[in-house]
Structures are given as structure tokens and as C-alpha cells.
Scaffold this active site. Structure first.
Site, short mmCIF file in Angstrom:
data_model
loop_
_atom_site.label_atom_id
_atom_site.label_comp_id
_atom_site.label_asym_id
_atom_site.label_seq_id
_atom_site.Cartn_x
_atom_site.Cartn_y
_atom_site.Cartn_z
N HIS A 50 0.94 -1.30 0.10
CA HIS A 50 -0.20 0.01 -0.09
C HIS A 50 0.82 1.19 -0.09
O HIS A 50 1.95 1.22 -0.05
CB HIS A 50 -1.07 0.06 1.07
CG HIS A 50 -1.99 -1.15 1.08
ND1 HIS A 50 -2.91 -1.15 2.11
CD2 HIS A 50 -2.43 -1.97 0.28
CE1 HIS A 50 -3.91 -2.00 1.77
NE2 HIS A 50 -3.35 -2.71 0.48
N GLU A 52 1.32 3.66 2.10
CA GLU A 52 1.89 4.04 3.29
C GLU A 52 3.27 3.27 3.16
O GLU A 52 4.27 3.63 3.86
CB GLU A 52 1.35 3.80 4.56
CG GLU A 52 0.07 4.57 4.82
CD GLU A 52 -1.20 3.83 4.03
OE1 GLU A 52 -2.44 4.11 4.62
OE2 GLU A 52 -1.02 3.29 3.07
N ALA A 158 -21.46 8.02 -28.99
CA ALA A 158 -21.10 8.81 -30.38
C ALA A 158 -22.29 9.13 -30.88
O ALA A 158 -23.27 8.20 -31.36
CB ALA A 158 -20.08 8.18 -30.96
N ASP A 204 -22.15 -4.93 -34.44
CA ASP A 204 -21.01 -4.57 -34.82
C ASP A 204 -19.73 -5.53 -34.36
O ASP A 204 -18.70 -5.01 -34.62
CB ASP A 204 -20.65 -3.45 -33.42
CG ASP A 204 -21.74 -2.25 -33.70
OD1 ASP A 204 -22.02 -2.19 -34.65
OD2 ASP A 204 -21.68 -1.41 -32.59
N LEU A 208 -14.34 -5.13 -27.61
CA LEU A 208 -14.34 -4.68 -26.32
C LEU A 208 -13.30 -4.73 -25.60
O LEU A 208 -13.22 -5.08 -24.23
CB LEU A 208 -15.68 -5.35 -25.74
CG LEU A 208 -17.06 -5.31 -26.36
CD1 LEU A 208 -17.97 -5.81 -25.48
CD2 LEU A 208 -17.45 -3.78 -26.40
N ARG A 211 -7.30 -2.27 -26.94
CA ARG A 211 -6.12 -2.29 -27.94
C ARG A 211 -5.38 -1.07 -28.56
O ARG A 211 -4.30 -1.14 -29.01
CB ARG A 211 -6.55 -3.09 -29.23
CG ARG A 211 -7.69 -2.60 -30.12
CD ARG A 211 -8.40 -3.58 -31.20
NE ARG A 211 -9.34 -2.92 -31.92
CZ ARG A 211 -10.43 -2.89 -31.53
NH1 ARG A 211 -10.75 -3.15 -30.27
NH2 ARG A 211 -11.68 -2.09 -32.15
N GLY A 288 -26.06 0.24 -27.25
CA GLY A 288 -27.17 0.81 -28.23
C GLY A 288 -28.02 1.75 -27.38
O GLY A 288 -27.84 1.97 -26.24
N SER A 294 -32.26 3.16 -20.91
CA SER A 294 -32.67 2.08 -19.95
C SER A 294 -32.08 2.44 -18.62
O SER A 294 -32.55 2.88 -17.45
CB SER A 294 -33.00 0.58 -20.05
OG SER A 294 -31.58 0.27 -20.08
#
Length: 346
Positions: A50, A52, A158, A204, A208, A211, A288, A294
Site C-alpha cells: 500500500h 504508506e 457517439a 458490430d 471490447l 487495443r 445501443g 434504460s
């Protein structure tokens, strides 16, 4: 002002761990003796030392004697429990540090004030809530996850200048430019998971991954309620973990987990609760218009990022989500204008 100066440095250091510490928070630490920094550190990677520990270990051998009389600045309350590493509060006590300045408390149930109490019980002077909001903002994913018991949700899409985000003929519409695409892949590297619906997965056939950037790939999440997506899709190529939310089965096949939900009622709440159970602290929703809408309608989002191609008009096409939010920033990248939003009630 002195405390704020060093806490700002803690925040700067903490950000160096972005994308590598989850599900732990990003934390920075600075050790100051007589208004001089003698040690710095940050949490670099989940499961490793961590902030510290790294801070104290960075102190030069010739300055070790100054540690007990130094002030330790840390952006988040030191942990008080054994996890992947020993409690940092114990280390601070062992080093006989007399003063600790903390940015904000840790709402994780295993800490949640216990670290501060432990330090005070050892006779250490503790100052809290220095740049508290900035320190909480640094770990907004972590705090949302533990306080709301759901992932931090980022919406991204987009759209064209006339607010279309897809074609009506099931052909893929390329909207954002190559520079914005690299930024989107950077965003992917910063989140635990990325979510799409079945239509996006099928139309599409996305990878995901990130890259076009570097760092960790997000866990791929896809909604396929009746398990109708073909196994030949790229999301099932085994190159990174994929979770399929469905109504039919609950099992794991290789790198793909089929996670069964109960039905249509409160579907998104079920999905987010499943992600909480799976320890996924944040989700980038790249689905989409229907999926995005939603999340908006259910008010289950924490940030939105909208990329508008200022030169592209689609006329006919799929309408972008109906959306209202509090604008917090924007940037222009060649033909694309990117706007950042928070919910109106924040």
C-alpha cells in the site's frame, strides 16, 4: 494551507495507480519532516504494498531517524485489517510516527473509521478531512461501490450532429474519429467492465478491449437473455473474461461465465447487483440507444460522456438517448466534441 499542499501531492501520486489498484482504492502518501518531503509512495498494484508502506520504504537511509518526528500525509484512511497485505495502521504505529493527516475516511466495512481509531488509541495526533471532496472524487468508483452496493456506471456514446447514433438498415455507422477512439480505449482501461446489449454484440461484433491504448482489458459484459448470440462472435474468443447475463443458465465455460438473472422485473438492478457480487467496481456502458436509455430512465448512472461528430449529419437513423445532465466539461478533438456530464441531482 500546508496540509492542503501535501495532500494535493498525495492525490497526484495516487493517480499514478489508475487502472491497476481495483478493487482497492488509489492512495498516495507523503512523509514530511520540518517542511521537507523525505518519502513518497502510492498504491501501485492490487495485492502489492500500500501507499504508506511504499512511502516509508522510500525514505533514504540517512533520513530514517527522522521518521518518528515526521508527519504522514495519506489521501485515504489507513487500513486496519489483514487483507492481501498487513494493516498499514500497525506499520505507522510501529514506526512511531506522531502525526497523521488524512484526506478522507474509508467507508469499506473492514475499515470505516477503525484505522483512525487505532491511530488515536496509540497516541498519534490525527487530522482528518483535508481536501476531503477531492480525495473522495479520486476514488469515486470505490466509494460508490461500497456505499451504494453497485458499480460506478459511466455511459458513453457517439452521435452525429443531428443526434443519431446508428443507421436504420442494420449497418454499422462510424461516427467518432480515430483520435477520439484512442481516448475511448483509454477510458476502457480505467474501468473494471464494459457492457453492451445483444444488438450491439451482433451488429458490430466488437472486441471490447483497449487495443488502442495500454493497461488492463475490462471484463466484457453482454446481455443475451435467451442465449441467442452465436458463439462465433469476437466476445467469445477467450482472450478476456466475458460474462453473459441471461435467463436460462448459470455456469462457466472456459473464460465465459453465463450468469442467470431471475426475469424482466428490475433487470438493471439485478444486473448491477450481480456485478457487485462479482466485485466489479465500475462499468462503461457502450451499448445501443435502448440500453443506454434504460440506464438513464432508471437513474442508474454516475457519469456520461457524449462524443458528437460536428461534421456528420445522418438524416435518418437511430435516435440518440433522450438525456439531461449537468455539464462538467468538454473538449474538442478534431471533428469531435466531447461533453462530460453528471446527474442533475449531484
Amino acid at each position: 494551507m500546508v496540509h492542503e499542499k501535501y495532500m494535493q501531492r498525495c492525490i497526484q501520486l495516487a493517480k499514478l495507480g489508475a487502472g491497476n489498484t481495483a478493487p482497492n482504492p488509489m492512495v498516495g502518501a507523503v512523509l514530511v519532516y520540518d517542511d521537507k518531503v523525505i518519502g513518497e509512495g502510492y498504491h501501485q498494484q492490487y495485492g502489492k504494498a500500500h501507499a504508506e508502506v511504499n512511502c516509508i520504504n522510500s525514505v533514504h537511509q540517512n533520513s530514517k531517524y527522522q521518521i518518528p518526528d515526521s508527519t504522514l500525509y495519506v489521501s485515504l484512511e489507513p487500513c486496519s485489517h489483514f487483507g492481501k497485505t498487513p494493516p498499514c495502521s500497525d506499520l505507522i504505529i510501529q514506526q512511531q510516527i506522531k502525526k497523521v493527516v488524512i484526506g478522507c475516511s474509508d467507508s469499506f466495512k473492514e475499515v470505516n473509521g477503525r484505522g483512525i481509531e487505532k491511530l488515536k488509541a496509540a497516541g498519534i495526533e490525527v487530522i482528518t478531512n483535508v481536501l476531503e471532496q477531492e480525495c473522495r472524487q479520486l476514488n469515486k468508483r470505490f466509494f460508490t461501490f461500497h456505499e451504494k452496493q453497485r458499480p460506478f456506471v459511466v455511459l458513453k456514446w457517439a452521435e452525429t450532429l443531428d443526434k443519431k447514433m446508428g443507421s436504420n438498415n442494420n449497418t454499422r455507422m462510424l461516427i467518432s474519429n480515430s483520435y477520439s477512439n484512442r481516448l475511448v480505449h483509454k477510458w476502457r482501461s480505467e474501468e473494471a467492465a464494459i457492457l453492451v446489449g445483444p444488438h450491439t454484440a451482433l451488429l458490430d461484433n466488437p472486441s471490447l478491449n483497449n487495443r488502442l491504448w495500454y493497461g488492463n482489458n475490462p471484463v466484457r459484459l453482454v446481455i443475451d437473455k435467451q442465449l441467442q448470440l452465436p458463439p462465433t462472435l469476437t466476445i467469445f474468443n477467450g482472450q478476456q473474461q466475458t460474462i453473459v447475463f441471461n435467463f436460462l443458465k448459470h455456469e462457466t465455460e472456459g473464460s465465459t461465465m453465463f450468469y442467470q438473472l431471475n426475469g424482466q422485473e428490475d433487470f438493471l438492478q439485478q444486473l448491477l447487483h450481480a456485478c457487485y457480487q462479482l466485485n466489479l467496481q465500475s462499468i462503461l456502458v457502450e451499448g445501443g440507444a435502448k440500453l443506454l436509455q434504460s440506464f438513464i430512465d432508471k437513474k442508474l448512472w454516475d457519469e456520461a460522456r457524449i462524443i458528437t461528430n460536428t461534421t456528420l449529419i445522418a438524416d435518418n437513423g437511430v435516435n440518440a438517448p433522450i438525456f439531461a445532465g449537468k455539464l462538467t466539461g468538454h473538449q474538442q478533438i478534431s471533428t469531435d466534441n466531447i461533453k462530460y456530464y453528471l446527474p442533475l441531482n449531484d
